[in-house]
Motif scaffolding. Structure first.
Motif, PDB file in Angstrom:
ATOM      1  N   VAL B  27      -0.776   9.571 -14.232  1.00 52.40           N
ATOM      2  CA  VAL B  27       0.240   8.820 -13.493  1.00 52.40           C
ATOM      3  C   VAL B  27      -0.150   8.725 -12.022  1.00 52.40           C
ATOM      4  O   VAL B  27      -0.017   7.685 -11.376  1.00 52.40           O
ATOM      5  CB  VAL B  27       1.622   9.495 -13.653  1.00 52.40           C
ATOM      6  N   ASP B  28      -0.699   9.845 -11.502  1.00 51.77           N
ATOM      7  CA  ASP B  28      -1.044   9.890 -10.084  1.00 51.77           C
ATOM      8  C   ASP B  28      -2.234   8.989  -9.764  1.00 51.77           C
ATOM      9  O   ASP B  28      -2.297   8.362  -8.708  1.00 51.77           O
ATOM     10  CB  ASP B  28      -1.376  11.331  -9.689  1.00 51.77           C
ATOM     11  N   LEU B  29      -3.194   8.920 -10.704  1.00 49.19           N
ATOM     12  CA  LEU B  29      -4.395   8.120 -10.474  1.00 49.19           C
ATOM     13  C   LEU B  29      -4.121   6.625 -10.597  1.00 49.19           C
ATOM     14  O   LEU B  29      -4.881   5.811 -10.084  1.00 49.19           O
ATOM     15  CB  LEU B  29      -5.492   8.514 -11.475  1.00 49.19           C
ATOM     16  N   ALA B  30      -3.062   6.284 -11.258  1.00 48.26           N
ATOM     17  CA  ALA B  30      -2.756   4.864 -11.430  1.00 48.26           C
ATOM     18  C   ALA B  30      -2.499   4.233 -10.064  1.00 48.26           C
ATOM     19  O   ALA B  30      -1.894   4.854  -9.190  1.00 48.26           O
ATOM     20  CB  ALA B  30      -1.538   4.711 -12.332  1.00 48.26           C
ATOM     21  N   PRO B  31      -2.979   2.995  -9.856  1.00 45.15           N
ATOM     22  CA  PRO B  31      -2.785   2.352  -8.559  1.00 45.15           C
ATOM     23  C   PRO B  31      -1.308   2.092  -8.302  1.00 45.15           C
ATOM     24  O   PRO B  31      -0.520   1.981  -9.224  1.00 45.15           O
ATOM     25  CB  PRO B  31      -3.560   1.040  -8.705  1.00 45.15           C
ATOM     26  N   GLY B  32      -0.955   2.022  -7.033  1.00 43.39           N
ATOM     27  CA  GLY B  32       0.440   1.754  -6.693  1.00 43.39           C
ATOM     28  C   GLY B  32       0.934   2.774  -5.698  1.00 43.39           C
ATOM     29  O   GLY B  32       0.273   3.792  -5.450  1.00 43.39           O
ATOM     30  N   SER B  33       2.079   2.485  -5.119  1.00 47.21           N
ATOM     31  CA  SER B  33       2.627   3.378  -4.111  1.00 47.21           C
ATOM     32  C   SER B  33       4.125   3.475  -4.337  1.00 47.21           C
ATOM     33  O   SER B  33       4.743   2.530  -4.847  1.00 47.21           O
ATOM     34  CB  SER B  33       2.326   2.802  -2.716  1.00 47.21           C
ATOM     35  N   PRO B  34       4.717   4.614  -4.011  1.00 47.91           N
ATOM     36  CA  PRO B  34       6.165   4.726  -4.180  1.00 47.91           C
ATOM     37  C   PRO B  34       6.915   3.711  -3.316  1.00 47.91           C
ATOM     38  O   PRO B  34       8.115   3.494  -3.511  1.00 47.91           O
ATOM     39  CB  PRO B  34       6.462   6.171  -3.748  1.00 47.91           C
ATOM     40  N   MET B  35       6.199   3.071  -2.367  1.00 51.96           N
ATOM     41  CA  MET B  35       6.858   2.116  -1.486  1.00 51.96           C
ATOM     42  C   MET B  35       6.745   0.694  -2.012  1.00 51.96           C
ATOM     43  O   MET B  35       7.104  -0.267  -1.346  1.00 51.96           O
ATOM     44  CB  MET B  35       6.204   2.167  -0.084  1.00 51.96           C
ATOM     45  N   PRO B  39      10.975  -3.458   0.753  1.00 48.83           N
ATOM     46  CA  PRO B  39      10.644  -4.766   1.354  1.00 48.83           C
ATOM     47  C   PRO B  39       9.500  -4.669   2.374  1.00 48.83           C
ATOM     48  O   PRO B  39       9.360  -3.655   3.065  1.00 48.83           O
ATOM     49  CB  PRO B  39      11.942  -5.165   2.041  1.00 48.83           C
ATOM     50  N   LEU B  40       8.693  -5.750   2.470  1.00 47.53           N
ATOM     51  CA  LEU B  40       7.536  -5.773   3.357  1.00 47.53           C
ATOM     52  C   LEU B  40       7.948  -5.741   4.828  1.00 47.53           C
ATOM     53  O   LEU B  40       7.146  -5.428   5.709  1.00 47.53           O
ATOM     54  CB  LEU B  40       6.696  -7.022   3.089  1.00 47.53           C
ATOM     55  N   THR B  41       9.221  -6.061   5.098  1.00 48.64           N
ATOM     56  CA  THR B  41       9.692  -6.081   6.491  1.00 48.64           C
ATOM     57  C   THR B  41       9.786  -4.685   7.079  1.00 48.64           C
ATOM     58  O   THR B  41       9.890  -4.517   8.290  1.00 48.64           O
ATOM     59  CB  THR B  41      11.071  -6.745   6.563  1.00 48.64           C
ATOM     60  N   VAL B  42       9.780  -3.664   6.210  1.00 47.53           N
ATOM     61  CA  VAL B  42       9.835  -2.289   6.734  1.00 47.53           C
ATOM     62  C   VAL B  42       8.476  -1.977   7.386  1.00 47.53           C
ATOM     63  O   VAL B  42       7.441  -2.131   6.751  1.00 47.53           O
ATOM     64  CB  VAL B  42      10.122  -1.289   5.592  1.00 47.53           C
ATOM     65  N   PRO B  43       8.483  -1.582   8.678  1.00 44.90           N
ATOM     66  CA  PRO B  43       7.222  -1.367   9.403  1.00 44.90           C
ATOM     67  C   PRO B  43       6.427  -0.192   8.823  1.00 44.90           C
ATOM     68  O   PRO B  43       7.013   0.738   8.253  1.00 44.90           O
ATOM     69  CB  PRO B  43       7.670  -1.069  10.831  1.00 44.90           C
ATOM     70  N   PRO B  44       5.091  -0.225   8.984  1.00 44.42           N
ATOM     71  CA  PRO B  44       4.202   0.793   8.404  1.00 44.42           C
ATOM     72  C   PRO B  44       4.562   2.214   8.796  1.00 44.42           C
ATOM     73  O   PRO B  44       4.509   3.115   7.945  1.00 44.42           O
ATOM     74  CB  PRO B  44       2.823   0.427   8.948  1.00 44.42           C
ATOM     75  N   ASP B  45       4.932   2.464  10.073  1.00 45.09           N
ATOM     76  CA  ASP B  45       5.205   3.855  10.452  1.00 45.09           C
ATOM     77  C   ASP B  45       6.453   4.380   9.771  1.00 45.09           C
ATOM     78  O   ASP B  45       6.552   5.556   9.410  1.00 45.09           O
ATOM     79  CB  ASP B  45       5.318   3.986  11.982  1.00 45.09           C
ATOM     80  N   VAL B  46       7.425   3.480   9.537  1.00 45.31           N
ATOM     81  CA  VAL B  46       8.629   3.890   8.802  1.00 45.31           C
ATOM     82  C   VAL B  46       8.260   4.219   7.351  1.00 45.31           C
ATOM     83  O   VAL B  46       8.683   5.228   6.791  1.00 45.31           O
ATOM     84  CB  VAL B  46       9.686   2.769   8.843  1.00 45.31           C
ATOM     85  N   ARG B  47       7.398   3.327   6.791  1.00 45.98           N
ATOM     86  CA  ARG B  47       6.927   3.586   5.428  1.00 45.98           C
ATOM     87  C   ARG B  47       6.280   4.964   5.340  1.00 45.98           C
ATOM     88  O   ARG B  47       6.562   5.728   4.414  1.00 45.98           O
ATOM     89  CB  ARG B  47       5.854   2.564   5.036  1.00 45.98           C
ATOM     90  N   GLN B  48       5.416   5.252   6.317  1.00 50.04           N
ATOM     91  CA  GLN B  48       4.708   6.527   6.307  1.00 50.04           C
ATOM     92  C   GLN B  48       5.695   7.693   6.322  1.00 50.04           C
ATOM     93  O   GLN B  48       5.549   8.658   5.582  1.00 50.04           O
ATOM     94  CB  GLN B  48       3.760   6.603   7.520  1.00 50.04           C
ATOM     95  N   ARG B  49       6.763   7.539   7.168  1.00 47.21           N
ATOM     96  CA  ARG B  49       7.741   8.631   7.255  1.00 47.21           C
ATOM     97  C   ARG B  49       8.513   8.781   5.940  1.00 47.21           C
ATOM     98  O   ARG B  49       8.838   9.878   5.509  1.00 47.21           O
ATOM     99  CB  ARG B  49       8.712   8.353   8.412  1.00 47.21           C
ATOM    100  N   GLY B  55       7.592  13.660   0.007  1.00 52.96           N
ATOM    101  CA  GLY B  55       6.589  14.658  -0.365  1.00 52.96           C
ATOM    102  C   GLY B  55       5.412  14.013  -1.055  1.00 52.96           C
ATOM    103  O   GLY B  55       4.554  14.704  -1.612  1.00 52.96           O
ATOM    104  N   ALA B  56       5.350  12.681  -1.059  1.00 49.09           N
ATOM    105  CA  ALA B  56       4.300  11.980  -1.783  1.00 49.09           C
ATOM    106  C   ALA B  56       2.956  12.056  -1.070  1.00 49.09           C
ATOM    107  O   ALA B  56       1.935  11.652  -1.625  1.00 49.09           O
ATOM    108  CB  ALA B  56       4.687  10.524  -1.996  1.00 49.09           C
ATOM    109  N   ASP B  57       2.929  12.552   0.154  1.00 45.39           N
ATOM    110  CA  ASP B  57       1.662  12.650   0.886  1.00 45.39           C
ATOM    111  C   ASP B  57       0.944  13.963   0.598  1.00 45.39           C
ATOM    112  O   ASP B  57      -0.197  14.158   1.019  1.00 45.39           O
ATOM    113  CB  ASP B  57       1.921  12.517   2.396  1.00 45.39           C
ATOM    114  N   GLN B  58       1.604  14.865  -0.103  1.00 50.50           N
ATOM    115  CA  GLN B  58       0.994  16.165  -0.397  1.00 50.50           C
ATOM    116  C   GLN B  58      -0.171  16.000  -1.387  1.00 50.50           C
ATOM    117  O   GLN B  58      -0.177  15.059  -2.186  1.00 50.50           O
ATOM    118  CB  GLN B  58       2.039  17.097  -1.021  1.00 50.50           C
ATOM    119  N   PRO B  59      -1.153  16.921  -1.366  1.00 52.07           N
ATOM    120  CA  PRO B  59      -2.248  16.845  -2.343  1.00 52.07           C
ATOM    121  C   PRO B  59      -1.697  16.946  -3.774  1.00 52.07           C
ATOM    122  O   PRO B  59      -0.637  17.555  -3.987  1.00 52.07           O
ATOM    123  CB  PRO B  59      -3.113  18.071  -2.029  1.00 52.07           C
ATOM    124  N   VAL B  60      -2.467  16.394  -4.716  1.00 56.91           N
ATOM    125  CA  VAL B  60      -1.947  16.259  -6.071  1.00 56.91           C
ATOM    126  C   VAL B  60      -1.646  17.612  -6.719  1.00 56.91           C
ATOM    127  O   VAL B  60      -0.639  17.777  -7.408  1.00 56.91           O
ATOM    128  CB  VAL B  60      -2.910  15.402  -6.929  1.00 56.91           C
TER     129      VAL B  60
END
Lengths: 335, 335
Positions: B27-35, B39-49, B55-60
């Protein structure tokens, strides 16, 4: 053979046909025989000669379709089993006529205990309660020589050896004290020492219980040891019948003669080459109009091609009462 | 049997651990992001936060170990707390859906009853229809009933549920107006009327799925009955004078059920998986729909947990099937 006694089983002119896609197969053609109380009748013949089919026809054990009993009478205590209804026939099966089959490994139901399988006919035919049936089942197991009978009632068939399973089959067949026991090659699937044990057991039980027995086999050696009378079948017909000593010492039908020659002898050092009966058994796809053995017979002549021989007495007694044969030829000249 | 069960349960632990790791990695290796559904209007830094907050940024492996702890400790303890009012799991982080931020097990708890009522009932109905059809089809092989049963099974097999379901809606909901077209998941059964309404709205999806289930099981039942009908022990039962009822429903059925029960038991986990197409067609808000939604949204905790629950059920029902097999067939001994 006791004269004048009323036979317990009297079969007259039995005809059984299998309807198949390739046409009808005439498996049993006008077979007549009788069985005296307490008598052991041996039925011999090669595979496909109609031995088993004849016996299964008697009590409606053949699957119908394709099997169809076309003609004849099967008199048990004066009642024609071919005329009575299915329910009445079920009252006869397992009660008056017991059946032992060839392969004890597959003839018992693997998921029920041996005890419950012996108890079934007891509760069905004799109206015993479960407790009574269980006691009787233990008695029966002991009777057929299974040690520790009461405990073994709870065992499953796979916990018994082949010979022991055949003993269980015999116990089931004898459960309701039948007048007739039909044993369809009961020792064929067993190894030789076990065969001997089963034969001894049946001899012994016959003395104790006094039922009449039909013993189907293709082993003439077995027949010589236990039978009172022998019936030789070929191509769905009775070709020779008579008291065991007479038939073995003075065989009249070329097929019987040939059969007796196929028994290997233990005497002499590598005596004569073992004889075989050349050719194939007949294909029974039509009602017979000629002798079924003609193609393999050394004595065949014109009449054998055009006329199916009827059984005729050899020793002056009526056909069926003494020694009779169905052959146009007789040793010493054509009849 | 007990030793066998315990041994198999112990063996299941490493199997399930490996399965859980494989599922997690897949599941983790499958392409895609929880985001992906944000919507694309949400700025990248907000997405990152947001990703960090999940907790999706933690190692697998960190996320995997955390999930293991949550699944095997926190969630069971939460359940215990719910029952007894204890506080074992107080302050512990439960498995949260990335999509809805609510605990995964709460979502499952809401969805599973819908699925079990509809899909479970359909399975049960399928079995109840299929077993008698299979028995009678085999008993009267090639009869009109058997031919009809074969046709029914072929239709059930080959027509996909999205077609048969739609057809049922047209016939029974649109033309005849007997049943509603949609399944109302908010309906609460409080009295007789609402119960009747529940039954009516269940009718069409249960029919659709039941047809497919019955088709497969009736075929298994039929062929298993046919196999056993030809066995020697059936002839023995008839020779004992047993009625056809006893022969078929006791001797043959008991043996025939062995493989069928195994198939049925192995099919039960698929009930919990739901029937995605049928649920979708009738608007049943079940577990199948939840899984599809979670996959689209890249909701790893939800997918992981559901997939793992299915794995547990499959391992469990394999074991149950083996145990039932041993109970039905005395020849199978596990100890």
């Amino acid at each position: 053979m006791p004269d004048g006694a009323v036979p317990v089983l009297d079969v007259r002119g039995l005809k059984t046909v299998f309807r198949t896609r390739g046409g009808e197969v005439h498996a049993v053609n006008s077979v007549s025989f009788h069985l005296q109380p307490g008598e052991l009748l041996g039925v011999v013949g090669e595979s496909g000669s109609g031995k088993s089919v004849t016996m299964m026809s008697l009590i409606g054990l053949l699957p119908s379709p394709p099997a169809e009993v076309r003609a004849g009478e099967v008199l048990l205590d004066g009642r024609d089993l071919l005329k009575i209804g299915a329910d009445e026939l079920r009252d006869v099966r397992g009660a008056k006529i017991g059946f032992v089959f060839q392969d004890p490994m597959t003839s018992l139901n693997p998921v029920f205990t041996v005890g419950s399988q012996i108890m079934e006919p007891l509760t069905r035919h004799m109206g015993l309660t479960k407790a009574q049936a269980r006691d009787r089942a233990a008695e029966l197991l002991a009777l057929v020589g299974i040690p520790d009978a009461k405990k073994r009632l709870k065992d499953y068939p796979h916990q018994f050896s082949g010979g022991m399973r055949q003993r269980v089959m015999i116990a089931i067949a004898l459960a309701c004290d039948p007048e007739v026991l039909i044993a369809d090659e009961p020792t064929t699937a067993l190894d030789v020492t076990i065969q001997a044990q089963i034969i001894e057991l049946v001899k012994d039980l016959r003395q104790k219980l006094g039922m009449a027995i039909v013993w189907i086999t293709h082993d003439l050696g077995v027949i010589a040891g236990i039978a009172d009378r022998v019936m030789v079948m070929y191509g769905g017909q009775v070709v020779e019948q008579g008291p065991v000593r007479q038939l073995f010492s003075d065989p009249r039908h070329p097929y019987t003669r040939a059969l007796l020659k196929t028994i290997p002898s233990l005497h002499g050092e590598r005596a004569a080459r073992l004889q075989a009966i050349e050719g194939q058994p007949p294909i029974l796809n039509a009602a017979p109009v000629a002798c079924p053995f003609r193609a393999r017979c050394a004595h065949a002549h014109d009449r054998c091609q055009t006329e199916n021989p009827q059984r005729r007495a050899v020793d002056g007694l009526a056909v069926g009462q003494g020694h009779d044969v169905a052959c146009h030829w007789s040793p010493g000249g054509a009849a | 049997m007990l030793t066998f069960t315990l041994r198999r349960l112990l063996l299941a632990i490493p199997i399930l651990l490996v399965i859980s790791l494989v599922i997690f990695l897949l599941v983790d290796l499958a392409p895609g992001s929880p985001m992906s559904e944000i919507p694309l209007t949400v700025p990248p830094d907000v997405r990152q936060r947001m990703i960090e907050a999940l907790g999706a940024d933690q190692p697998v492996f960190v996320r995997y170990l955390l999930w293991l702890k949550q699944f095997f400790w926190v969630e069971p303890m939460t359940l215990v707390d719910g029952w007894f009012g204890t506080t074992f799991a107080a302050g512990e982080q439960r498995i949260l859906s990335w999509q809805s931020r609510s605990p995964v097990f709460t979502i499952i708890g809401q969805r599973i009853p819908q699925t079990l009522t509809v899909v479970g009932t359909a399975y049960l109905v399928g079995i109840l229809i299929a077993v008698p059809i299979g028995i009678y089809s085999a008993y009267r092989q090639y009869s009109v009933f058997d031919q009809a049963g074969t046709l029914f099974a072929m239709i059930g097999f080959s027509v996909p549920t999205f077609f048969s379901g739609t057809l049922f809606i047209i016939i029974f909901a649109v033309w005849l107006g007997w049943f509603p077209t949609k399944y109302d998941t908010t309906l609460v059964v409080t009295d007789w009327d609402s119960f009747v309404q529940r039954i009516r709205q269940m009718a069409l999806p249960v029919m659709t799925l039941g047809l497919a289930n019955a088709a497969a099981i009736s075929r298994y039942m039929r062929s298993s009955m046919l196999d056993n009908m030809a066995m020697d022990y059936v002839r023995t039962a008839r020779a004992k004078g047993m009625s056809e009822r006893v022969v078929v429903l006791r001797h043959v059925l008991r043996n025939s059920l062995i493989p069928v029960v195994t198939v049925i038991a192995l099919g039960i986990p698929s009930i919990f998986g739901g029937a995605i197409i049928t649920e979708n067609l009738f608007g049943v808000n079940g577990i199948g729909a939840a899984l599809i939604g979670a996959i689209h949204a890249n909701d790893i905790p939800m997918v992981q947990t559901l997939a793992f629950i299915f794995a547990v059920l499959i391992v469990l029902f394999n074991l149950i099937a083996d145990i039932i097999y041993g109970l039905l067939d005395p020849r199978i001994r596990y100890d």
